[in-house]
Design an enzyme around this catalytic site. Structure first.
Site, PDB file in Angstrom:
ATOM      1  N   GLY A 315      47.373  41.397  37.037  1.00 24.55           N
ATOM      2  CA  GLY A 315      46.004  41.849  37.254  1.00 24.55           C
ATOM      3  C   GLY A 315      45.430  41.276  38.530  1.00 24.55           C
ATOM      4  O   GLY A 315      46.033  40.421  39.176  1.00 24.55           O
ATOM      5  N   GLY A 317      42.125  39.664  41.139  1.00 17.11           N
ATOM      6  CA  GLY A 317      41.008  38.729  41.131  1.00 17.11           C
ATOM      7  C   GLY A 317      41.398  37.284  40.926  1.00 17.11           C
ATOM      8  O   GLY A 317      42.573  36.899  40.936  1.00 17.11           O
ATOM      9  N   CYS A 344      52.426  37.144  36.678  1.00 15.13           N
ATOM     10  CA  CYS A 344      51.404  37.286  37.702  1.00 15.13           C
ATOM     11  C   CYS A 344      50.080  36.658  37.252  1.00 15.13           C
ATOM     12  O   CYS A 344      50.020  35.459  37.021  1.00 15.13           O
ATOM     13  CB  CYS A 344      51.246  38.760  38.074  1.00 15.13           C
ATOM     14  SG  CYS A 344      50.335  39.035  39.602  1.00 15.13           S
ATOM     15  N   LEU A 345      49.013  37.436  37.089  1.00 22.03           N
ATOM     16  CA  LEU A 345      47.754  36.868  36.597  1.00 22.03           C
ATOM     17  C   LEU A 345      47.950  36.255  35.223  1.00 22.03           C
ATOM     18  O   LEU A 345      47.369  35.211  34.898  1.00 22.03           O
ATOM     19  CB  LEU A 345      46.676  37.959  36.548  1.00 22.03           C
ATOM     20  CG  LEU A 345      45.300  37.524  36.013  1.00 22.03           C
ATOM     21  CD1 LEU A 345      44.693  36.417  36.851  1.00 22.03           C
ATOM     22  CD2 LEU A 345      44.350  38.720  35.937  1.00 22.03           C
ATOM     23  N   ASN A 386      52.724  40.411  44.107  1.00 22.55           N
ATOM     24  CA  ASN A 386      51.404  40.715  44.661  1.00 22.55           C
ATOM     25  C   ASN A 386      50.402  39.728  44.084  1.00 22.55           C
ATOM     26  O   ASN A 386      49.871  39.930  43.005  1.00 22.55           O
ATOM     27  CB  ASN A 386      50.975  42.144  44.335  1.00 22.55           C
ATOM     28  CG  ASN A 386      49.543  42.390  44.774  1.00 22.55           C
ATOM     29  OD1 ASN A 386      49.064  41.798  45.735  1.00 22.55           O
ATOM     30  ND2 ASN A 386      48.832  43.243  44.052  1.00 22.55           N
ATOM     31  N   GLY A 388      47.360  36.482  45.376  1.00 20.12           N
ATOM     32  CA  GLY A 388      46.721  35.646  46.382  1.00 20.12           C
ATOM     33  C   GLY A 388      46.336  34.292  45.852  1.00 20.12           C
ATOM     34  O   GLY A 388      45.802  33.459  46.593  1.00 20.12           O
ATOM     35  N   HIS A 428      56.834  39.836  39.612  1.00 20.57           N
ATOM     36  CA  HIS A 428      56.828  41.010  38.748  1.00 20.57           C
ATOM     37  C   HIS A 428      58.248  41.387  38.346  1.00 20.57           C
ATOM     38  O   HIS A 428      58.948  42.081  39.102  1.00 20.57           O
ATOM     39  CB  HIS A 428      56.188  42.201  39.472  1.00 20.57           C
ATOM     40  CG  HIS A 428      54.709  42.122  39.586  1.00 20.57           C
ATOM     41  ND1 HIS A 428      53.860  43.101  39.124  1.00 20.57           N
ATOM     42  CD2 HIS A 428      53.912  41.165  40.109  1.00 20.57           C
ATOM     43  CE1 HIS A 428      52.610  42.760  39.365  1.00 20.57           C
ATOM     44  NE2 HIS A 428      52.617  41.580  39.975  1.00 20.57           N
ATOM     45  N   GLU A 430      59.185  43.554  36.351  1.00 22.74           N
ATOM     46  CA  GLU A 430      59.307  44.995  36.076  1.00 22.74           C
ATOM     47  C   GLU A 430      59.501  45.815  37.343  1.00 22.74           C
ATOM     48  O   GLU A 430      59.784  47.008  37.283  1.00 22.74           O
ATOM     49  CB  GLU A 430      58.063  45.497  35.338  1.00 22.74           C
ATOM     50  CG  GLU A 430      56.887  45.904  36.217  1.00 22.74           C
ATOM     51  CD  GLU A 430      56.215  44.753  36.932  1.00 22.74           C
ATOM     52  OE1 GLU A 430      55.438  45.001  37.871  1.00 22.74           O
ATOM     53  OE2 GLU A 430      56.452  43.586  36.548  1.00 22.74           O
TER      54      GLU A 430
END
Length: 458
Positions: A315, A317, A344-345, A386, A388, A428, A430
């Site tokens: 996700g 943010g 990830c998130l 992906n 930050g 990721h 996937e």
């Protein structure tokens, strides 16, 4: 007065951030734009030795380069009808495509993938970002209904070098231009994407505004101010904006080299913080019956489904912002001794739930060629990423170990609890787009649930 001198007089970046009530990411953006936003001037004037004229960007101490770049007429040069305006004053003219926009503002980033531009633009992790594609031939295979990773485009816009050509693929149902128009997103071509990539590589992510107005008139001064006033992703909870309602997912991976497991399937709740469709397909193929819950689902709603495992999705943010409501729910799941797998998130949220901290990376990781080392096996996997933000290794409690590291910058790429069945990775597994080296992680998650079921006599 130069921005660096202002920060020095205030006692450093942390002191000035506390004084202005902002995060360190905002201070970094002040350095990039070489000015303090006007709304923070009252706070700065409380610092001894700083006067009003010191904060005025039109003061003689302002860089000449900045004055020249911002003193641009409000009309496009010949052959251009769109512009990308960066917070540091850089203005890049180009040709717009897709939907017209007066100005989409967000964090400018770049993606190095040679394929999968449709999957990238619909990846919810790109919410709040404008994506620069380093591969020159973007749009040449068109778009279709199968390659979307979410119902709508998450990225704010696309930046490409070459003009988008007519699609040349039997799978194409619509051109990239038409697809972007349908989703209300703009793109800009004819831009030096190498220069953007080098700038972001050397200086870190930067705020930018992509403008493709219908009337062809572009107010660069207003766009520059818009870029400089945008607060940045730090402190933003974007998961609420991209999450979807409760649903079941039954589709497996397309053309998988692994047969979909059909027996002894495990009940899994997938928390949707911005989940890509292919994540859910991988869970199904690995042997899960998947129920997807929105990001804001409570611990009671999760546990009511009696899951054998809980998956935490990717996700966009700041994880600390999303963690305000996600962490209590995850901690309740951990307390109930239910296996947890995050990516990830979801990796960052699991770390926060276990007592660690996260931080904003100077350079984010984006693209389909990121090398990661598994510390337990020594194996190096090429991954799709992906993000930050990252997990702070130094903040991990004693009962949580580091399992994976980035071979680019040494940042954390995976953790595992030594007392609970909980693990996560930053990348990721996937793919979509990208390599599928790491599908085994989904099988590892199912193996944990299988072992639990066997021990319980199920």
């Amino acid at each position: 007065m130069d921005i660096d001198k202002i920060i020095e007089k205030a006692g450093g970046a942390e002191q000035i951030a506390a004084l202005a009530g902002v995060g360190l990411e905002a201070v970094r953006k002040w350095r990039q734009s070489r000015m303090v936003p006007t709304k923070h001037w009252p706070a700065m004037l409380r610092v001894p030795g700083i006067e009003l004229q010191d904060l005025n960007p039109t003061d003689n101490s302002a860089p000449i380069r900045q004055e020249r770049e911002t003193d641009v007429p409000n009309t496009c040069p010949a052959g251009a009808n769109a512009a990308l305006v960066l917070a540091d004053g850089t203005i890049l003219w180009g040709r717009g495509f897709g939907a017209h926009t007066g100005g989409a503002v967000g964090e400018l980033c770049f993606s190095t993938g040679m394929t999968g531009y449709q999957e990238t633009l619909t990846d919810p992790s790109f919410a709040g970002q404008i994506v620069t594609f380093t591969f020159p031939h973007i749009g040449n295979t068109g778009t279709n209904t199968d390659d979307n990773e979410a119902p709508k485009i998450a990225a704010l816009g696309a930046v490409v070098k070459e003009d988008v050509t007519a699609p040349a693929s039997w799978r194409s149902l619509q051109s990239l231009d038409g697809w972007l128009q349908q989703h209300g997103r703009a793109g800009i071509s004819g831009v030096d994407t190498r220069a953007i990539t080098r700038s972001l590589r050397d200086n870190g992510p930067q705020t930018a505004v992509l403008a493709f107005p219908e009337n062809g008139r572009i107010d660069t001064a207003a766009l520059l101010n818009q870029a400089r006033e945008w607060p940045g992703l730090e402190g933003m909870d974007l998961a609420k904006e991209v999450t979807q309602p409760k649903r079941s997912w039954t589709e497996g991976v397309w053309e998988s080299t692994r047969p979909t497991r059909t027996e002894n399937r495990r009940r899994v709740v997938a928390m949707d913080y911005g989940a890509k469709n292919n994540i859910l397909r991988c869970l199904v193929t690995a042997g899960c019956d998947v129920t997807v819950l929105p990001a804001t689902a409570t611990a009671e709603e999760i546990l009511a489904l009696q899951p054998e495992g809980v998956f935490l999705s990717n996700g966009p943010g700041d994880p600390a912002a999303t963690g305000e409501y996600a962490v209590p729910a995850i901690r309740s799941v951990l307390k109930a001794n239910i296996p947890v797998f995050g990516i990830c998130l979801g990796h960052q949220l699991l770390a926060l739930s276990l007592g660690a901290k996260t931080y904003k990376l100077d350079r984010g990781h984006r693209g389909a060629n990121q090398p990661v080392k598994d510390l337990e096996t020594g194996r190096v996997e090429i991954t799709s990423q992906n993000h930050g933000f990252a997990v702070d290794d130094k903040s991990l409690p004693q009962d949580v170990k580091v399992t994976h590291v980035s071979l680019f910058d040494g940042s954390n790429e995976g953790i595992a609890s030594t007392t609970l069945d909980a693990f996560s990775v930053q990348y990721h597994p996937e793919a979509s787009p990208g390599p599928s080296d790491s599908f085994h992680l989904f099988e590892r998650f199912v193996a944990v649930m299988d072992r639990r079921a066997a021990n319980a006599g199920a």
